[in-house]
Design a protein around this motif. Structure first.
Motif, PDB file in Angstrom:
ATOM      1  N   SER A 182       0.816  -1.206   0.000  1.00  0.00           N
ATOM      2  CA  SER A 182       0.000   0.000   0.000  1.00  0.00           C
ATOM      3  C   SER A 182       0.855   1.264   0.000  1.00  0.00           C
ATOM      4  O   SER A 182       2.057   1.222   0.249  1.00  0.00           O
ATOM      5  CB  SER A 182      -0.920  -0.001   1.230  1.00  0.00           C
ATOM      6  OG  SER A 182      -0.147  -0.129   2.417  1.00  0.00           O
ATOM      7  N   TYR A 193      -2.734  -0.628  -8.115  1.00  0.00           N
ATOM      8  CA  TYR A 193      -2.377  -1.073  -6.771  1.00  0.00           C
ATOM      9  C   TYR A 193      -0.966  -1.636  -6.812  1.00  0.00           C
ATOM     10  O   TYR A 193      -0.363  -1.810  -7.876  1.00  0.00           O
ATOM     11  CB  TYR A 193      -3.367  -2.127  -6.259  1.00  0.00           C
ATOM     12  CG  TYR A 193      -3.467  -3.362  -7.116  1.00  0.00           C
ATOM     13  CD1 TYR A 193      -2.685  -4.481  -6.842  1.00  0.00           C
ATOM     14  CD2 TYR A 193      -4.326  -3.419  -8.201  1.00  0.00           C
ATOM     15  CE1 TYR A 193      -2.767  -5.618  -7.627  1.00  0.00           C
ATOM     16  CE2 TYR A 193      -4.422  -4.553  -8.993  1.00  0.00           C
ATOM     17  CZ  TYR A 193      -3.634  -5.646  -8.705  1.00  0.00           C
ATOM     18  OH  TYR A 193      -3.708  -6.772  -9.483  1.00  0.00           O
ATOM     19  N   HIS A 209       4.206  -0.636   3.528  1.00  0.00           N
ATOM     20  CA  HIS A 209       3.439   0.595   3.321  1.00  0.00           C
ATOM     21  C   HIS A 209       4.450   1.704   3.075  1.00  0.00           C
ATOM     22  O   HIS A 209       5.317   1.959   3.918  1.00  0.00           O
ATOM     23  CB  HIS A 209       2.597   0.887   4.560  1.00  0.00           C
ATOM     24  CG  HIS A 209       1.715   2.092   4.461  1.00  0.00           C
ATOM     25  ND1 HIS A 209       0.674   2.189   3.558  1.00  0.00           N
ATOM     26  CD2 HIS A 209       1.705   3.250   5.171  1.00  0.00           C
ATOM     27  CE1 HIS A 209       0.064   3.354   3.711  1.00  0.00           C
ATOM     28  NE2 HIS A 209       0.675   4.019   4.680  1.00  0.00           N
TER      29      HIS A 209
END
Length: 387
Positions: free
Chosen positions: A32, A74, A343
């Protein structure tokens, strides 16, 4: 009985759908970014960034069921996004085993998350119970992507191929060199001769350990966290003989010490943090920074919180500044860990933000060019096999 049969007819296919959809869901959730693109940088940073050869030492995209040649909304990278970020060289690593309950402190090596992932992603049957087969399969994915890329993704195995790529890149930077690495040497399955299998498949960087101790040595996250084993010493000698670079990311402190004591060639750390800005089990001490630099190696600074203690460009730049001040700009590089279940502040289209951060931190343009890719280029040209 009829109701049970009907329930099974519904539940079994539904379970299969969920099982095979899970890798994509995990990919979207675990790889992410803090903010969505586009990622803006100052005009001066954008202008400088467009002149740079950018190299990144660690990307785990081969683990996931994504087409490297297609743009995705993504994850952290694919060929279109690498090109947009001005990446000229990307090291792709192969992940072959991670323990259940994965953590930074202490992991046994008697369990494995990748088996189910391989099954769910429909990898070949031999990859279900062979770590070597998993590494070779991921290497094959990269090779097939390069072959289908119309020259935009170029697999590099030796100095001559890198020199040819760099000449072509100077004429047209809309291309990316790809280099293969393994995240941990558990794929050799305890056999020295499997180093040769990896080499023949195109691997040129060998991470020694990942999140658990293996037959080669101790992990920073393992149970024993020991140094080189007897096999490990043979492995280092074989890697040097074949001119494969040793990667000390995830290595325990005794393992780092043992490797540096016997290494005769530069070593690298593909993705890490530094204890001087972010203490942590795998972040490098000042002593290890200095000894790795003394070998002629480079240190790739990561982008995720456990590496730099914050999900921000500022934290990445602080770690780069600390390492550069300690051992010299010529030994510092980028090691994103993109697609490694981390992340990050941005995906690979946002790299100009690091260029801007380095400008704000007082680095000169030539120093920024070295950090962003020049140091990796120099190391590879000096270290890869000639042919």
């Amino acid at each position: 009985m009829r109701k049970l049969s009907l329930a099974l007819l519904i539940l079994v296919p539904l379970g299969a759908v969920i099982f095979f959809a899970l890798p994509n869901l995990l990919d979207r959730f675990m790889n992410s970014v803090a903010g969505a693109p586009p990622y803006r940088a100052s005009d001066s940073a954008e202008q400088l960034h467009e002149t740079l050869f950018v190299a990144d030492l660690h990307d785990d995209a081969l683990l996931w069921q994504r087409d490297l040649l297609e743009r995705h909304a993504y994850g952290h990278s694919d060929l279109p996004r690498l090109l947009e970020g001005r990446v000229g060289l990307q090291v792709f690593s192969t992940v072959t085993k991670t323990p259940r309950g994965l953590n930074y402190q202490s992991n046994p090596g008697d369990s494995d998350n990748i088996t189910l992932l391989a099954m769910a992603q429909r990898w070949p049957r031999e990859t279900w119970d062979s770590l070597l087969a998993r590494a070779l399969y991921q290497a094959g994915k990269l090779e097939r992507a390069a072959a289908a890329s119309e020259g935009r993704l170029v697999l590099v195995r030796n100095r001559g191929e890198l020199q040819a790529f760099l000449a072509a890149w100077q004429r047209d930077p809309q291309r990316v060199a790809a280099l293969l690495a393994t995240e941990g040497l558990q794929p050799i399955e305890g056999k020295l001769e499997n180093i040769d299998r990896l080499y023949d498949a195109g691997f040129r960087i060998a991470g020694l350990t990942h999140f658990f101790d293996n037959e080669v040595g101790g992990s920073a996250h393992g149970l024993d966290k020991g140094g080189l084993t007897a096999l490990g010493r043979q492995v280092i000698a074989r890697l040097e003989e074949k001119r494969m670079l040793v990667d000390l990311a995830h290595a325990s402190k005794p393992l780092i010490d043992d490797v540096l004591a016997m290494a005769t060639r530069p070593v690298l750390v593909s993705h890490t943090g530094v204890a001087g800005t972010c203490p942590g089990p795998r972040n490098l001490s000042d002593e290890h920074l200095e000894r790795i630099a003394a070998s002629g190696g480079v240190i790739g600074i990561g982008y995720w919180e456990a590496a730099v203690c914050e999900t921000s460009v500022g934290a990445i730049v602080r770690a780069i500044r600390y390492a550069a001040d300690r051992v010299g700009v010529e030994h510092v590089a980028l090691g994103s860990d993109f697609n490694g279940t981390v992340h990050t502040p941005f995906d690979s289209t946002g790299l100009a933000q690091i260029t801007e951060g380095l400008q704000r931190a007082g680095f000169a343009d030539a120093e920024i060019a070295a950090i962003m890719g020049g140091n990796v280029r120099r190391l590879l040209l000096a270290s890869l096999p000639q042919q």
